[in-house]
Design an enzyme around this catalytic site. Structure first.
Site, short mmCIF file in Angstrom:
data_model
loop_
_atom_site.label_atom_id
_atom_site.label_comp_id
_atom_site.label_asym_id
_atom_site.label_seq_id
_atom_site.Cartn_x
_atom_site.Cartn_y
_atom_site.Cartn_z
N TYR A 130 -2.49 -1.21 10.49
CA TYR A 130 -2.45 -1.37 9.02
C TYR A 130 -1.13 -0.84 8.46
O TYR A 130 -0.45 -1.52 7.68
CB TYR A 130 -3.65 -0.64 8.42
CG TYR A 130 -3.81 -0.82 6.92
CD1 TYR A 130 -4.48 -1.93 6.40
CD2 TYR A 130 -3.29 0.11 6.01
CE1 TYR A 130 -4.64 -2.09 5.02
CE2 TYR A 130 -3.45 -0.05 4.64
CZ TYR A 130 -4.12 -1.15 4.15
OH TYR A 130 -4.27 -1.31 2.80
N SER B 23 0.86 -1.19 0.00
CA SER B 23 0.00 0.00 0.00
C SER B 23 0.90 1.23 0.00
O SER B 23 2.06 1.15 0.40
CB SER B 23 -0.85 0.01 1.28
OG SER B 23 -1.43 1.28 1.49
#
Ligand code: NAD
Length: 287
Positions: A185, A172
């Site tokens: 995350y 990401s």
């Protein structure tokens, strides 16, 4: 006139192109984790269109998984769905054993399964932390380990690919951009970056290539709230110089290229696909 007054602040909004996918992965066997939704679904379909046979891993949602399988089969490639939790070691080992029994081997692993459990740091539970690290990071380790074992056992089959195997880790932009309220995350994605590079360094001499894709904002169920209303979309676009949200197909096409021999000299790298989100758009007109 100020020196920056002729610099457009935004690109015009554009429609996503949809170029054809060529059959550059014919004869290859791929496993995509978390492949019944969003990015994983699109990657599985793209690999199938490129000629690969595909195992569609998922953890919940039998019908959605079977729909992906049917769509891949309708293009002529083989596919089947396999329900397994990527954070569970014995389920991962069994998934690879079944794939090798069914398809003979694995050439491409796309480590895509992932989720968010968001909370401010002072409210984040250990369970929220462990769930995200367990699926997003440990899950990728478990699948990568099984894939490398098979790649090394089999070695290069030149008629199939110049490489003994390819791993693509779905990371990401949050392996680069810190993300308040999402420390579990962001930590999982930062971990993926060093895991990916360390595995790549370790296995390059066996002609195994390991890379990541770093998506920016992609239109999937994981982030519905940032694109589902016009107000939210407009706010999101302040972060995206290219002025459109990413579509799952943007990632599918890149995964085909990274898995193909066209990317044979590419290993240990993070391919950022984000419409410019990591270009610090706040500085576009001089900061
Ligand atoms: P999604 O929610 O649509 O899909 C997630 C997939 O992971 C689903 O198929 C889900 O069933 C699967 N999954 C979850 N837990 C699992 C488990 N324990 N075992 C196996 N599968 C499991 O979300 P998405 O946006 O398609 O996300 C896919 C990946 O892309 C994730 O790793 C996510 O972090 C990453 N990503 C997404 C975006 C975005 O903007 N959508 C941006 C950057 C990175």
């Amino acid at each position: 006139m100020s020196p920056t007054s002729n610099v457009p602040t935004k690109a015009p909004a554009v429609v996503m192109p949809n170029p054809p996918i060529h059959r550059v992965l014919s004869g290859q066997k791929a496993l995509v984790t978390g492949a019944n939704s969003g990015i994983g679904r699109s990657v599985a379909l793209a690999l199938g269109k490129a000629g690969a046979d595909v195992v569609v891993n998922y953890v919940a949602g039998d019908e959605a998984a079977e729909a992906v399988v049917s769509e891949i089969r309708s293009g002529g490639a083989k596919a089947y769905a396999h329900k397994a939790d990527v954070s569970n070691e014995s389920q991962v080992v069994a998934m690879f054993q079944k794939m090798i029994a069914e398809f003979g081997t694995i050439d491409i692993l796309v480590n895509n399964a992932g989720l968010q459990r968001d909370a401010p740091i002072e409210q984040m539970t250990l369970d929220q932390w462990n769930t995200v690290i367990g699926i997003n990071l440990t899950g990728q380790f478990l699948c990568a380990r099984e894939a490398v074992r098979e790649f090394k056992r089999r070695g290069v089959v030149e008629a199939v690919s110049c490489a003994a195997g390819k791993i693509i880790c779905m990371s990401s932009v949050h392996e680069i951009i810190p993300w308040a309220g999402h420390v579990n995350y962001a930590a999982s994605k930062g971990g993926i970056m060093m895991m990916m590079k360390s595995i790549a360094q370790e296995v390059a001499r066996f002609r195994i290539r390991v890379n990541s894709i770093d998506p920016g904002a992609i239109r999937t169920p994981i982030n519905t709230k940032v694109w589902s209303s016009p107000e939210a979309y407009e706010k999101l676009m302040t972060l995206v110089p290219y002025n459109r949200i990413g579509e799952p197909e943007d990632i599918g096409r890149a995964a085909v290229w990274l898995a193909s021999d066209a990317a044979d000299y590419v290993t240990g790298t993070s391919l950022v696909i984000d419409g410019g989100m990591t270009l610090y758009p706040g500085f576009a007109t001089g900061g």
